[in-house]
Design a protein around this motif. Sequence first.
Motif, PDB file in Angstrom:
ATOM      1  N   ASP B 224      -1.976 -72.542  -5.455  1.00  0.00           N
ATOM      2  CA  ASP B 224      -0.968 -72.910  -6.438  1.00  0.00           C
ATOM      3  C   ASP B 224       0.068 -71.813  -6.576  1.00  0.00           C
ATOM      4  O   ASP B 224      -0.213 -70.757  -7.127  1.00  0.00           O
ATOM      5  N   SER B 225       1.274 -72.049  -6.065  1.00  0.00           N
ATOM      6  CA  SER B 225       2.343 -71.076  -6.316  1.00  0.00           C
ATOM      7  C   SER B 225       3.369 -71.694  -7.255  1.00  0.00           C
ATOM      8  O   SER B 225       4.554 -71.424  -7.166  1.00  0.00           O
ATOM      9  N   GLY B 226       2.888 -72.543  -8.150  1.00  0.00           N
ATOM     10  CA  GLY B 226       3.745 -73.114  -9.176  1.00  0.00           C
ATOM     11  C   GLY B 226       3.706 -74.635  -9.209  1.00  0.00           C
ATOM     12  O   GLY B 226       4.166 -75.263 -10.159  1.00  0.00           O
ATOM     13  N   GLN B 248      -6.755 -71.970  -5.916  1.00  0.00           N
ATOM     14  CA  GLN B 248      -6.465 -70.542  -5.987  1.00  0.00           C
ATOM     15  C   GLN B 248      -5.097 -70.386  -6.659  1.00  0.00           C
ATOM     16  O   GLN B 248      -4.095 -70.916  -6.170  1.00  0.00           O
ATOM     17  N   ASN B 249      -5.096 -69.693  -7.775  1.00  0.00           N
ATOM     18  CA  ASN B 249      -3.848 -69.482  -8.502  1.00  0.00           C
ATOM     19  C   ASN B 249      -3.145 -68.263  -7.914  1.00  0.00           C
ATOM     20  O   ASN B 249      -3.514 -67.120  -8.197  1.00  0.00           O
ATOM     21  N   ILE B 250      -2.165 -68.509  -7.073  1.00  0.00           N
ATOM     22  CA  ILE B 250      -1.502 -67.412  -6.356  1.00  0.00           C
ATOM     23  C   ILE B 250      -0.088 -67.181  -6.884  1.00  0.00           C
ATOM     24  O   ILE B 250       0.777 -66.670  -6.181  1.00  0.00           O
ATOM     25  N   GLN B 251       0.136 -67.555  -8.131  1.00  0.00           N
ATOM     26  CA  GLN B 251       1.497 -67.465  -8.659  1.00  0.00           C
ATOM     27  C   GLN B 251       2.045 -66.046  -8.661  1.00  0.00           C
ATOM     28  O   GLN B 251       3.252 -65.848  -8.564  1.00  0.00           O
ATOM     29  N   GLN B 252       1.162 -65.084  -8.768  1.00  0.00           N
ATOM     30  CA  GLN B 252       1.657 -63.704  -8.844  1.00  0.00           C
ATOM     31  C   GLN B 252       2.422 -63.297  -7.590  1.00  0.00           C
ATOM     32  O   GLN B 252       3.311 -62.468  -7.648  1.00  0.00           O
ATOM     33  N   GLN B 253       2.093 -63.886  -6.448  1.00  0.00           N
ATOM     34  CA  GLN B 253       2.763 -63.446  -5.213  1.00  0.00           C
ATOM     35  C   GLN B 253       4.237 -63.825  -5.195  1.00  0.00           C
ATOM     36  O   GLN B 253       4.999 -63.297  -4.382  1.00  0.00           O
ATOM     37  N   GLU B 254       4.643 -64.731  -6.099  1.00  0.00           N
ATOM     38  CA  GLU B 254       6.051 -65.149  -6.107  1.00  0.00           C
ATOM     39  C   GLU B 254       7.003 -63.969  -6.283  1.00  0.00           C
ATOM     40  O   GLU B 254       8.143 -64.023  -5.839  1.00  0.00           O
ATOM     41  N   ILE B 255       6.531 -62.931  -6.945  1.00  0.00           N
ATOM     42  CA  ILE B 255       7.450 -61.812  -7.194  1.00  0.00           C
ATOM     43  C   ILE B 255       7.664 -60.956  -5.952  1.00  0.00           C
ATOM     44  O   ILE B 255       8.554 -60.115  -5.929  1.00  0.00           O
TER      45      ILE B 255
END
Lengths: 452, 452
Positions: B224-226, B248-255
Amino acid sequence: MTTLTSMRTHHPPPLPPPLPPLCPPNYLQYYNRYLSHGEVRVFKPHGMAAHLFIEMGTYRGGPRSFSIVGLASKPIDIFHHPPYACEWISRGGGGGGGGSSEAAAPVVVKGEVHKILPDWNYGRLYTVVVLTCKFKEDVGTDKSGGDLVLYASYGDKYREPERIVVFTEVKDEYNATLFNTPFPYDYVYCGSSIYGDVSPQRMREWMAYHANFFGNRSHFFFHDSGGFHDDVRRVLEPWVKQGRVTIQNIQQQEIYDGYYHNQFLVVNDCLFRSRFLANWTFFFDVDEYMYVNPATTLSAVLEQDKNVTQITFEQVPISNEICIRDNSTNDYSRKWIFEKLVYRKVLKRGIRYDRKYAVQARHVEATGVHMSMNMLKGKNLYVKGDQIRYYHYHGTLDKRSEVCKHFVDPRNKTEVVTVQHENHRIDETMFEIVAPTKQYELETIGNLPTII
Amino acid sequence: MTTLTSMRTHHPPPLPPPLPPLCPPNYLQYYNRYLSHGEVRVFKPHGMAAHLFIEMGTYRGGPRSFSIVGLASKPIDIFHHPPYACEWISRGGGGGGGGSSEAAAPVVVKGEVHKILPDWNYGRLYTVVVLTCKFKEDVGTDKSGGDLVLYASYGDKYREPERIVVFTEVKDEYNATLFNTPFPYDYVYCGSSIYGDVSPQRMREWMAYHANFFGNRSHFFFHDSGGFHDDVRRVLEPWVKQGRVTIQNIQQQEIYDGYYHNQFLVVNDCLFRSRFLANWTFFFDVDEYMYVNPATTLSAVLEQDKNVTQITFEQVPISNEICIRDNSTNDYSRKWIFEKLVYRKVLKRGIRYDRKYAVQARHVEATGVHMSMNMLKGKNLYVKGDQIRYYHYHGTLDKRSEVCKHFVDPRNKTEVVTVQHENHRIDETMFEIVAPTKQYELETIGNLPTII
C-alpha cells in the motif's frame, strides 16, 4: 589600494570547523498516515549523500539586484525543478530611500529569482547555480542595512524550503558609487581552481609576464584548491605584498563533488567579485599566456567596438617538449617556459580548439570556462588571432622537471617538426618578450629563486 | 497458519516518528588544511538533499548468506562506485557450529558483498540496491545469535562509511529447516506498489478470482503506497482475516524519490520475503488476471521442466471500454470486470508487449517488474500463451465509475471492433470463469458489498 576592502563582498564568514549542526529536512507530518493500518514498513535512512544547497558567495549587483553563487543538489534540480525565492529584510525604516534612521519594524520586500545553470551539465553530485535576485524597487539604498534571504526548496510536497541568509548589509555600508565607472582597475584576472603539484617556476614566469602585460591597474585572483603549496606561495608573495594578487583558499570545496574542483562555481564567484573592480575581466589558465600584436594595444583591442562586451581569443597550442638545442649549455632549467618552448602545433581543419575570453562582467549574468552564455548587453566578438591571442603551454604547469625532451638543430629550426604524429612549426613570438619580462620582474619585485 | 510469523523476516523495527537524529557525514579533518593561508573561503552547506542509504529489509538466504534490500543515493553510486562491506558479529562463541553457549567475546566474521542494481537505471534521487552478503563459513548456525552489519560508503576520501546493523538474530532463532522444501505454500503473490483512487470493486473481483486460481496453499502480499483506502481494505478484510492476504503499509517510502512509488524496491523486498514460503512467486498487477488452459493445470505448467526456474507469461491486452450490449439492463455496474470487458486488442507485429512472470525465488539473486535478470540457477521459459497467459484490464483499477462506454450489438459480437484506431476481437475466455469465481467467493468469505 584600498579598493578591495572598500568593496566588501559577501561570503559566509570564514569560521573554522567543527561543522555546523545539520537538522534533518523537516519532513511534513506525512509519517502519521502510515501508522493507521496494515503491516507498517519503516524505511530507515542513514547518512547524508549531499546537501540541498551550498553557498559560495553573494554579491550586490546594484540598487535592486543581487547574485548568489552556489552549488545545488543535481538530481533534485533535474527531477524536481525546485523553485527559489528571495526577499530583502530591511534593518529599519524600509527597503528604499527616505524614512528616519531610528529603529523601525523590519520590512520584507519580495524579490524574483532567475536561475542559471552555467556548468554545461557537467555536475556530478552538485550542479552550479547562479541565482539573480531582482526587486521591483531599490532595497537598502537608504543605507539602513538589511539581509538578503534565499529560500532553496526541495521541489517535493514533503519538505519545507531551507531559509538562508545569504547577504547582510550593515548600516551605512551601501555605497551607490561603487556600481558605476570609473572602476579601480582596468583589468581583473580570474583564474580557475589550481590543484596538483604545481611548479613554482611556472607560476613565477606567468606572474611576471602578466603583471607586465596587464600593467599595474590590474588585479589577479587565484583559486587554490590544493595547488598552492609553500614554494608556489613563496614566488607569489612579493606580488601579494604589492597588492597585485589575491589567493582565494578554496580548498574546502574539494569535499563537494561538483565537477573538476568546482571550476564553474569558482569562475562565477570571481566574475561577481570582479564586476565593479574593472571594466574587463579575463578568464584563462596559468599555463596560458596572453599576447597582443605590438602594432596595437590591449586597450585598443578591447575598445574597438562599444557594442562588444565579450571577446573570445584564439589559442596557439605549444608543444610541451620541443626545444631548440642550445650548444652553449646542457642545462635548460633556467630558461623560462616561453623562452624555450617555441614550437606551435599546426592546426588541423575541422577540429574545434578551445578558446578563452574576457568579458565586461557587469554586462553578463553568469559565465563559464570558455565563454559566457548569459550576456545581458552587447555582443561577443571572436577576435582574429593576429590582433590578440593566447599561447597555451599545455602539460607544463605540474611538470617538476625539465620540460625539453625533443631538441631541434638550430640550423633547421624553421622546418616542420613532427613529434607524436603532430606537426609543429616554430613560433618565436613569445621568445621576444622574455627579456623585457625578466627586466620588469627585477624592477618590480627584485630577485626570485628558481624552483622547478 | 503460523508460518509467516515463524519465518521472522527482518526489517527495521516499525517505530513511529519523530525522525531519527541525523549526524552529518563525518568529514575527515580535511578542514584543517584550509586555515593555513590565503583568503579562506567557506562553502556553507544547507539542508539535506538525500540520504546515503535507506534500508527496507534484510533476509537470511541460508547458513552463510543474506540479502539486503534498500535505496542508495543515485549520483553517489554512479560517480563514486562506493564499495560495500558486511560482517557478522556473533553474540557469543563463534560464527559457526560448536563451542559453548556461555557468553563469549563477540566474533567478527567478514563477508563479501555482491551489489545488484535491479531498477534498469530508472532511479531519480535514489537507485534500488540488492546487496548479497556471503560468508566463506556458516554464521550463526550454532543458534547463538548475532548481528549482520553493513558498511555503506561514500566512495570519496572525505567521509567514513555508515555502519548499519541491518539484521539481528536472537539466540535460538536460527532454524535451518526453514530454507529447505517443503515450503508452507505453493504460491506467493507479490504485488507492486498500489496508489491512487482504487476502486474497491476491482480489488474484490481480482481477489476472489486469484484466491480461487492459486488455491488455499497460497499467500498474497499487497503493498500500500496510498491506494488502500478504507473501502478497499473493507473488501479485503475477510481475506486478511483468513490469513490469505498481508497488506504491507509502505507509505513511508513515498518521501524517497526512487522511481514510481519505489516499485523495484518493493518487488525485491517481496521476492526475499517469499523465498522460503513457496516454490513459486508470482509478479503481476491487480488489473491483470492469470489464466491457465483447463486442459492442464497451473502446477503442470510450472513443473514441465525441472531446469526452468523462471517463466514469463504473454499478455492479452483487453479494451477497457468495449462491452456487449445487454438488452436486459442499463446497469452494468454489478457485472464484474472480466464479465463485461471481453474484447482483446489485436496484437501488432513488431511491437513488444509487456510480460509478467513467476520465479522460484530461491534461485534468483534479485528481480524486476517484468522478469528477473539475476538468475542463480536454471533457465527462463517464455511459455506459449495457449498454456498460460494473463488478461490485462489496463485503465480499470482507479476507475470509480462505469467502465463500459462502447457497446457492441450481441448479434455482431464476433466481428472486429475498432475503437481509437485499434482493432479488437472478442475473447470470452474469462467470462466463462465468472460464475465459478462468484461461487467460490460466496463459499469462502460470504457476501460483500459492491463499491465501485
